[in-house]
Design a protein around this motif. Structure first.
Motif, mmCIF file in Angstrom:
data_model
loop_
_atom_site.group_PDB
_atom_site.id
_atom_site.type_symbol
_atom_site.label_atom_id
_atom_site.label_comp_id
_atom_site.label_asym_id
_atom_site.label_seq_id
_atom_site.Cartn_x
_atom_site.Cartn_y
_atom_site.Cartn_z
ATOM 1 N N GLU A 89 60.647 25.117 78.228
ATOM 2 C CA GLU A 89 61.559 25.783 77.303
ATOM 3 C C GLU A 89 62.161 27.021 77.954
ATOM 4 O OE1 GLU A 89 60.840 28.387 73.384
ATOM 5 O OE2 GLU A 89 60.237 26.287 73.126
ATOM 6 N N GLN A 107 65.373 29.956 76.973
ATOM 7 C CA GLN A 107 66.399 30.378 76.030
ATOM 8 C C GLN A 107 67.594 30.910 76.791
ATOM 9 O OE1 GLN A 107 65.091 33.167 73.046
ATOM 10 N NE2 GLN A 107 67.187 33.787 72.525
ATOM 11 N N TRP A 161 68.278 26.588 73.292
ATOM 12 C CA TRP A 161 67.068 26.366 74.065
ATOM 13 C C TRP A 161 67.195 25.056 74.835
ATOM 14 C CZ3 TRP A 161 67.275 28.856 69.514
ATOM 15 C CH2 TRP A 161 66.579 30.075 69.396
ATOM 16 N N GLN A 183 65.207 22.322 77.733
ATOM 17 C CA GLN A 183 64.048 21.840 78.500
ATOM 18 C C GLN A 183 64.606 21.338 79.827
ATOM 19 O OE1 GLN A 183 61.642 18.098 77.477
ATOM 20 N NE2 GLN A 183 60.511 19.723 76.447
ATOM 21 N N THR A 190 67.680 22.637 71.172
ATOM 22 C CA THR A 190 67.931 23.652 70.145
ATOM 23 C C THR A 190 67.652 23.113 68.752
ATOM 24 O OG1 THR A 190 69.635 24.622 71.568
ATOM 25 C CG2 THR A 190 69.637 25.258 69.244
ATOM 26 N N LYS A 207 64.011 22.665 68.289
ATOM 27 C CA LYS A 207 63.383 23.982 68.211
ATOM 28 C C LYS A 207 63.581 24.590 66.833
ATOM 29 C CE LYS A 207 61.879 28.001 70.022
ATOM 30 N NZ LYS A 207 60.537 28.210 70.570
#
Length: 798
Positions: free
Chosen positions: A321, A323, A332, A334, A356, A359
């Motif tokens: 992760e 940001q 966000w 990966q 995102t 998340k």
């Protein structure tokens, strides 16, 4: 001179064969074709030595002629070898029935054996008697063989060629690949021409020149055919490569993940449309540039740092992760950084997936699980968590801590008179007023209904707590103007203190609750501090505890069973065993009253084992009676799981009752699932390996986190009844239920909704994919006898 010309011609097929082998070494046919060309070269050498009268003696010429005649003879089985290879290794449109009988390894071996035999006769007088000179004037021009009585073998051998060529043409036209088929037809057509010309050697007047012409023409034809085939193959390969490139580009651009390939200097070599959009540019504009030219400084610096880490170690780097951006613009990702080698140089493959939405969905579920949807205040589970942590901190730092329990006075009258909507607005306003009275790290939470609870820390003495209680009473008693009504609300507050009340969290809350009821008894709209003088108010609890110690020995406990209904079929698909205490004086006592006492005293361990054993025994008895084989769910206490011999206890119960492990569900709370204490993980996994399944009970009311659902072998999520209760009127509640159900489906976990009491709730849950339902709409918890009647007579509810 003629000898050297014929010698040069003789080497032409061999040269073409070597060139073919070098140029087309990856083609399967190459070896077979090169063998044929090699034998043809030897055959032509055989003819060339007959012109060597000026360099070689007659005896030498005759010996070489007989020796090299193997080329003439072995050409025919080598042609057969090509045909056999085609049949064996290339795809044909169809295979005739005769083909396996004519084209096989045994025939090939037999043909080579026959050829060897024919070759050996070549050394006898019956095969070839001698060679005799052919004169041109007074000089010998060349020698010509005189055949013996076995010359028919050579003619028969030549006849085999006609059969093999005919068979070869028949097999070649059935080759599926058009390019290969065209080559084979040219190859076998050339061999036909070769022998058609070379057969003229049998006429002495032709002077053996025809074989040289035939070899030269054949070699040129074969090389030309190979070259033509290669050109076609390259064209097909390029076309296929272009199609594959276009196809892969479409797949790459359709991939929602952002993908790029960079060299060791960070120059972008290729990327997909998603990555180009991430940079805010086009694919063409991004290729050849570095990220510092395309992205923000924050993004470029992060990429350069992670790229260097992956390339320096030349190991895959997974970043779960990261940001990018802040505030409402934050997203966000990966990311995976995968070092690869291209063109003998290190490159880096980057794959970024936008998480995102996942998340934010997780954060929403996390928030909703720990907050009251109506007032937006922390809920009971979050308060419990904070209180537990605060007590540990207060003990370590020797600080004070207080719990306030607030209950609104006569709130039921508001609901009954003005309606629940008005009551909800009242609760929201009271929640805001309470929140304004405390500051971090203090907390105010909604306990349930019209009850609120406050946690106060870092105060010097109890007088500060009492002062805050007075202020709260003043604030909430200020007039409320809602929906055109002006009204007044009051409350009663109970206060418990730590370390004065040096007890676990549940008792600290209970003391505040007792004090609150004392405040109500004294006329409401006031506060009461829990003191030793109020202990008598809890005498009933002490009496209950004493009775609880004897209840198991006196067989006062019983199990009731509530059916779990399959949402689609309406059939009973399982049952939950619920513990009840039938007190000889007080009658049936609710679990909410005696379970906390059992937990605190540790009596829950033997009581829980009794419940487990009784549920397994009864389930097995129903199975043996021929009733539907249902799985039974049994609730577990955290104390039970933490016992060192918990796994052995469950195993012994199953062995003693004879119940198959597959019919047992053990229900645990989220808080138990994620503690990681006392080897809870290993115990649960050990039981799962036996076939026992686990359910997460009251899902959404504890430490809801997606990670533990991945870590544990969870089979079922049981949605807490609090999420189901208000779905007819509360849209936020519906959103949470949809999110939980979608989460369970994505993780392939079965889901059960508890507390289903209305048809609207049932319909909503069915429509949105809830697997199973449980609640008073179908049946309240039933005694063993009544549940058995349902199993026998009516196992379907809707």
């Amino acid at each position: 001179m003629t000898f050297f010309i014929m010698l040069i011609i003789a080497f032409a097929p061999l040269v073409f064969g070597i060139v073919t082998a070098v140029l087309f070494q990856n083609m399967k046919l190459t070896l077979s074709i090169c063998i044929v060309l090699g034998w043809i070269s030897i055959w032509q050498l055989d003819v060339a030595v007959l012109y060597g009268q000026n360099l070689l003696s007659t005896t030498t010429i005759e010996m070489l002629f007989r020796l090299l005649r193997i080329g003439t003879i072995m050409v025919i089985p080598s042609f057969y070898g090509v045909t056999y290879f085609v049949f064996k290794n290339l795809a044909l449109t169809n295979r005739s029935r005769w083909m396996p009988y004519v084209l096989n390894r045994k025939v090939l071996i037999l043909l080579y054996a026959w050829s060897v035999f024919v070759y050996l006769t070549n050394w006898t007088d019956k095969g070839i008697q001698n060679i005799h000179p052919i004169f041109k004037g007074r000089f010998i021009e060349f020698y010509y063989p005189t055949y013996g009585p076995w010359a028919w073998m050579f003619m028969l051998h030549l006849g085999l060629y006609v059969i093999i060529i005919a068979c070869s043409f028949f097999v070649s036209v059935k080759v599926k690949d058009q390019v290969t088929r065209s080559f084979l037809l040219q190859f076998f057509g050339s061999t036909t021409l070769l022998y058609a010309i070379a057969i003229l050697n049998t006429n002495e007047a032709i002077a053996l020149f025809t074989s040289g012409i035939a070899c030269l023409i054949f070699s040129i034809c074969i090389f030309s055919a190979f070259t033509h085939m290669n050109a076609k193959l390259l064209k097909v390969m390029n076309l296929t490569l272009n199609e594959q490139t276009t196809f892969l580009r479409k797949i790459l651009d359709a991939n929602p993940s952002s993908i790029s390939v960079k060299d060791s200097k960070g120059v972008i070599k290729d990327l997909n449309q998603s990555m180009a959009s991430f940079y805010g540019t086009t694919i063409q504009n991004a290729i050849g540039k570095r990220e510092v030219e395309l992205a923000t400084e924050e993004v470029a610096n992060w990429h350069m740092a992670s790229d260097a880490e992956a390339l320096n170690a030349f190991n895959d780097l997974f970043i779960p992760e990261v940001q990018i951006g802040s505030g409402d613009e934050a997203r966000w990702y990966q990311s995976s950084k995968i070092p690869i080698t291209l063109w003998n140089e290190p490159h880096l493959l980057t794959i970024m997936t936008d998480i995102t939405q996942l998340k934010r969905a997780g954060e929403m579920i996390e928030y909703q699980a720990h907050h009251d949807l109506l007032t937006k205040l922390p809920n009971r589970s979050l308060f419990w968590r904070r209180l537990t942590d605060a007590i540990a901190h207060a003990k370590a730092q020797q600080q004070n801590l207080s719990v306030m329990f607030l209950d609104l006075d006569r709130f039921k009258n508001i609901n009954d008179t003005l309606g629940h909507n008005f009551g909800d607005e009242t609760l929201k306003e009271i929640g805001k007023r309470l929140a304004s009275c405390v500051h971090s790290p203090d907390m105010v939470a909604r306990w349930g209904g019209d009850e609120f609870i406050l946690l106060l820390t870092e105060f010097e003495h109890s007088g500060e707590t009492i002062a805050l209680a007075k202020r709260i009473l003043d604030v909430i008693s200020e007039p409320l103007s809602l929906g055109g009504y002006e009204m007044y609300v009051t409350g009663s507050i109970g206060i418990s203190l730590h370390p004065l009340d040096d007890t676990p969290p549940e008792i600290l809350i209970q003391h505040a609750d007792i004090a609150m009821y004392r405040a109500k008894e004294l006329g409401k709209n006031n506060y009461q501090l829990f003191t030793p003088e109020l202990e008598e108010a809890g005498a009933g609890l002490l009496e209950l505890e004493n009775s609880l110690h004897k209840a198991l020995a006196r067989e006062e406990f019983e199990l009731q069973y509530q059916p779990i209904i399959h949402a689609e079929t309406g059939m009973i698909s399982g049952m939950e065993a619920l513990l009840r205490w039938r007190h000889p004086v007080r009658g049936l006592i609710s679990p909410e009253k005696f379970i906390p006492i059992a937990e605190e005293t540790g009596l829950i361990v033997p009581i829980g084992e009794w419940a487990l054993r009784e549920a397994c025994k009864q389930t097995k008895a129903w199975q043996e009676a021929g009733l539907p084989s249902l799985a039974v769910s049994v609730n577990l206490s955290p104390r039970q799981i933490k016992k060192h011999n918990f796994v052995e206890t469950v195993t012994r119960v199953l062995d003693d009752t004879g119940l198959d492990a597959a019919y047992l569900y053990l229900e645990i709370t989220e808080n138990v699932a994620i503690t990681g204490e006392d080897n809870v993980d290993s115990k649960i996994k050990s039981l799962c390996s036996m076939g026992i399944r686990f359910s997460i009970d009251d899902f959404g009311t504890g430490y809801t986190a997606i990670n533990y659902l991945k870590r544990f072998p969870v089979n079922t999520l049981k949605i807490d009844r609090s999420f189901v209760a208000d779905i007819e009127e509360n849209h936020d509640q519906r959103g949470i239920l949809k999110a939980i159900i979608a989460l369970a489906h994505s993780l392939k976990i079965e889901i059960v909704a508890e507390g289903v009491e209305t048809d609207d709730q049932c319909d909503f849950l069915r429509q949105h994919g809830c697997t199973k339902l449980q609640g008073y709409l179908f049946s309240k918890p039933l005694s063993t006898q009544h549940f058995e009647v349902i199993l026998r007579e009516n196992p379907q509810f809707c």
